[in-house]
Design an enzyme around this catalytic site. Sequence first.
Site, PDB file in Angstrom:
ATOM      1  NE  ARG A 167     -15.614  32.768 -43.816  1.00  0.00           N
ATOM      2  CZ  ARG A 167     -16.831  32.405 -43.426  1.00  0.00           C
ATOM      3  NH1 ARG A 167     -17.852  33.245 -43.514  1.00  0.00           N
ATOM      4  NH2 ARG A 167     -17.037  31.192 -42.961  1.00  0.00           N
ATOM      5  CD  GLN A 207     -19.652  35.145 -39.677  1.00  0.00           C
ATOM      6  OE1 GLN A 207     -19.719  35.296 -40.883  1.00  0.00           O
ATOM      7  NE2 GLN A 207     -19.547  36.154 -38.840  1.00  0.00           N
ATOM      8  NE  ARG A 232     -16.948  23.466 -19.075  1.00  0.00           N
ATOM      9  CZ  ARG A 232     -16.588  22.209 -18.822  1.00  0.00           C
ATOM     10  NH1 ARG A 232     -15.864  21.538 -19.704  1.00  0.00           N
ATOM     11  NH2 ARG A 232     -16.938  21.614 -17.709  1.00  0.00           N
ATOM     12  NE  ARG A 267      -6.202  22.703 -52.094  1.00  0.00           N
ATOM     13  CZ  ARG A 267      -6.304  21.494 -52.598  1.00  0.00           C
ATOM     14  NH1 ARG A 267      -5.616  20.485 -52.083  1.00  0.00           N
ATOM     15  NH2 ARG A 267      -7.088  21.267 -53.637  1.00  0.00           N
TER      16      ARG A 267
HETATM   17  C1  LIG Z   1     -20.950  34.752 -47.280  1.00  0.00           C
HETATM   18  C2  LIG Z   1     -21.152  33.491 -46.477  1.00  0.00           C
HETATM   19  C3  LIG Z   1     -22.388  33.204 -45.951  1.00  0.00           C
HETATM   20  C4  LIG Z   1     -22.608  32.040 -45.208  1.00  0.00           C
HETATM   21  N1  LIG Z   1     -23.837  31.780 -44.687  1.00  0.00           N
HETATM   22  C5  LIG Z   1     -24.047  30.665 -43.976  1.00  0.00           C
HETATM   23  C6  LIG Z   1     -25.334  30.367 -43.408  1.00  0.00           C
HETATM   24  O1  LIG Z   1     -26.276  31.141 -43.566  1.00  0.00           O
HETATM   25  N2  LIG Z   1     -25.491  29.244 -42.680  1.00  0.00           N
HETATM   26  C7  LIG Z   1     -24.458  28.361 -42.500  1.00  0.00           C
HETATM   27  O2  LIG Z   1     -24.643  27.336 -41.862  1.00  0.00           O
HETATM   28  N3  LIG Z   1     -23.223  28.606 -43.012  1.00  0.00           N
HETATM   29  C8  LIG Z   1     -22.998  29.729 -43.740  1.00  0.00           C
HETATM   30  N4  LIG Z   1     -21.751  29.963 -44.245  1.00  0.00           N
HETATM   31  C9  LIG Z   1     -20.664  29.012 -43.965  1.00  0.00           C
HETATM   32  C10 LIG Z   1     -20.374  28.087 -45.166  1.00  0.00           C
HETATM   33  O3  LIG Z   1     -21.512  27.336 -45.519  1.00  0.00           O
HETATM   34  C11 LIG Z   1     -19.208  27.154 -44.854  1.00  0.00           C
HETATM   35  O4  LIG Z   1     -19.558  26.279 -43.807  1.00  0.00           O
HETATM   36  C12 LIG Z   1     -17.964  27.896 -44.443  1.00  0.00           C
HETATM   37  O5  LIG Z   1     -17.717  28.970 -45.296  1.00  0.00           O
HETATM   38  C13 LIG Z   1     -16.774  26.928 -44.456  1.00  0.00           C
HETATM   39  O6  LIG Z   1     -16.309  26.797 -45.783  1.00  0.00           O
HETATM   40  P1  LIG Z   1     -16.066  25.409 -46.482  1.00  0.00           P
HETATM   41  O7  LIG Z   1     -17.272  24.557 -46.473  1.00  0.00           O
HETATM   42  O8  LIG Z   1     -15.481  25.717 -47.825  1.00  0.00           O
HETATM   43  O9  LIG Z   1     -15.071  24.671 -45.502  1.00  0.00           O
HETATM   44  P2  LIG Z   1     -13.512  24.502 -45.408  1.00  0.00           P
HETATM   45  O10 LIG Z   1     -13.250  23.687 -44.220  1.00  0.00           O
HETATM   46  O11 LIG Z   1     -12.834  25.821 -45.496  1.00  0.00           O
HETATM   47  O12 LIG Z   1     -13.196  23.564 -46.615  1.00  0.00           O
HETATM   48  C14 LIG Z   1     -12.374  23.867 -47.713  1.00  0.00           C
HETATM   49  C15 LIG Z   1     -12.819  23.002 -48.868  1.00  0.00           C
HETATM   50  O13 LIG Z   1     -12.490  21.640 -48.589  1.00  0.00           O
HETATM   51  C16 LIG Z   1     -13.509  20.806 -49.093  1.00  0.00           C
HETATM   52  N5  LIG Z   1     -14.106  20.076 -47.959  1.00  0.00           N
HETATM   53  C17 LIG Z   1     -13.983  20.382 -46.639  1.00  0.00           C
HETATM   54  N6  LIG Z   1     -14.642  19.487 -45.887  1.00  0.00           N
HETATM   55  C18 LIG Z   1     -15.219  18.620 -46.755  1.00  0.00           C
HETATM   56  C19 LIG Z   1     -16.046  17.495 -46.592  1.00  0.00           C
HETATM   57  N7  LIG Z   1     -16.416  17.067 -45.389  1.00  0.00           N
HETATM   58  N8  LIG Z   1     -16.445  16.828 -47.681  1.00  0.00           N
HETATM   59  C20 LIG Z   1     -16.074  17.239 -48.916  1.00  0.00           C
HETATM   60  N9  LIG Z   1     -15.291  18.320 -49.156  1.00  0.00           N
HETATM   61  C21 LIG Z   1     -14.872  18.990 -48.074  1.00  0.00           C
HETATM   62  C22 LIG Z   1     -14.514  21.693 -49.807  1.00  0.00           C
HETATM   63  O14 LIG Z   1     -14.159  21.790 -51.169  1.00  0.00           O
HETATM   64  C23 LIG Z   1     -14.339  23.007 -49.107  1.00  0.00           C
HETATM   65  O15 LIG Z   1     -14.742  24.115 -49.879  1.00  0.00           O
HETATM   66  C24 LIG Z   1     -21.524  31.122 -44.997  1.00  0.00           C
HETATM   67  C25 LIG Z   1     -20.261  31.426 -45.528  1.00  0.00           C
HETATM   68  C26 LIG Z   1     -20.067  32.583 -46.260  1.00  0.00           C
HETATM   69  C27 LIG Z   1     -18.690  32.880 -46.807  1.00  0.00           C
END
Ligand SMILES: Cc1cc2nc3c(=O)[nH]c(=O)nc-3n(C[C@H](O)[C@H](O)[C@H](O)COP(=O)(O)OP(=O)(O)OC[C@H]3O[C@@H](n4cnc5c(N)ncnc54)[C@H](O)[C@@H]3O)c2cc1C
Length: 290
Positions: free
Chosen positions: A208, A114, A130, A199
């Site tokens: 989290r 996660q 590995r 940030r």
């Molecule tokens: C309670 C909970 C349940 C979840 N359940 C699942 C699940 O069932 N299945 C699953 O696959 N995942 C799940 N996730 C994971 C979730 O979907 C995200 O992948 C994960 O929390 C990473 O957060 P983020 O996307 O904000 O990424 P971060 O890398 O933390 O990005 C921070 C911010 O930067 C921006 N950003 C980052 N990358 C990009 C990009 N490429 N394009 C545009 N903007 C970007 C966005 O605004 C993003 O919010 C879960 C997360 C939580 C907290």
Amino acid sequence: MADTPASPATDPRAKSGIPRNPGRHELGMKATLLFPNKEIVERFYVPLIYTACRTCYSELDPQEIFRRAVDGEVNPAAMQRLISNVIESGHGSTIEHIVFTFALSGVSRTLSHQLVRHRAGVAFDQQSQRYVKFKGAATMLPATIADASPDLRGRYEEHVDDALGLYGEMLEAGIPGEDARFVFPNATRTNLVMTTNLRALIHMSGLRLCTMAQWEIRRLFQLIRHEIFGVSPFLGSFLAPKCVPLGYCDEFNNRDGHCPIRPHKDEVLGAWAEKKAAAKAAGRDLPVTD
Ligand SMILES: Cc1cc2nc3c(=O)[nH]c(=O)nc-3n(C[C@H](O)[C@H](O)[C@H](O)COP(=O)(O)OP(=O)(O)OC[C@H]3O[C@@H](n4cnc5c(N)ncnc54)[C@H](O)[C@@H]3O)c2cc1C
């Protein structure tokens, strides 16, 4: 006749309260802030963010702004006020200039999978399955399984032990570690180094520390927050479930309001709609955006 919604007392699916705080259980994981130490944070981190903020609005060059801030020529409370305003306004680039490096140990692969989903502003290095031969691989025992019937708990432990035993046998038979590891359960513990800017740390903590997050990763971010508080209560105060700065909960699964930290957005919008209708009935319209 339409179905009457079951009351929380009779509906077995209804959630009765916020998830138990994972901090109550000793999980055997550790989060340690490796860098920077308190002295560096106190001397340089607030001045660094302040310099980034002030540079946008000042005729002074950033060298001079930073010098004044570090030399105590700027009121610390004024620096903190400016930083709080900037963070609360969402001007996030100013807090990308400071980073924290953590050693994370004894977390399960369930957690690390996660954690490494976060991409922006964060770097990870993780113990390799590995290159490391796990002679006595350690595993995580979730509290619900620890508290389950002795039969279920026993079968869980047997299953995990069997998997690790088979791993060891395969290594002895000459099967490479990179293939033998396929039998490892998600419960297998692992270690990581994580460096993140402030940030990204605030963003990750928002997700989290939320009670919707999985208990183990929630516990990890409680430990991380504790570490940041140890070097700066001011910066630590920004690490909170995302509903705290938002003022409302936006989690779909909390529409029943079982987590009471903040009201759900449906409730907030409902109150807004009622207020709007009352204003209209009284001959006044609430301001609307074009
Ligand atoms: C309670 C909970 C349940 C979840 N359940 C699942 C699940 O069932 N299945 C699953 O696959 N995942 C799940 N996730 C994971 C979730 O979907 C995200 O992948 C994960 O929390 C990473 O957060 P983020 O996307 O904000 O990424 P971060 O890398 O933390 O990005 C921070 C911010 O930067 C921006 N950003 C980052 N990358 C990009 C990009 N490429 N394009 C545009 N903007 C970007 C966005 O605004 C993003 O919010 C879960 C997360 C939580 C907290």
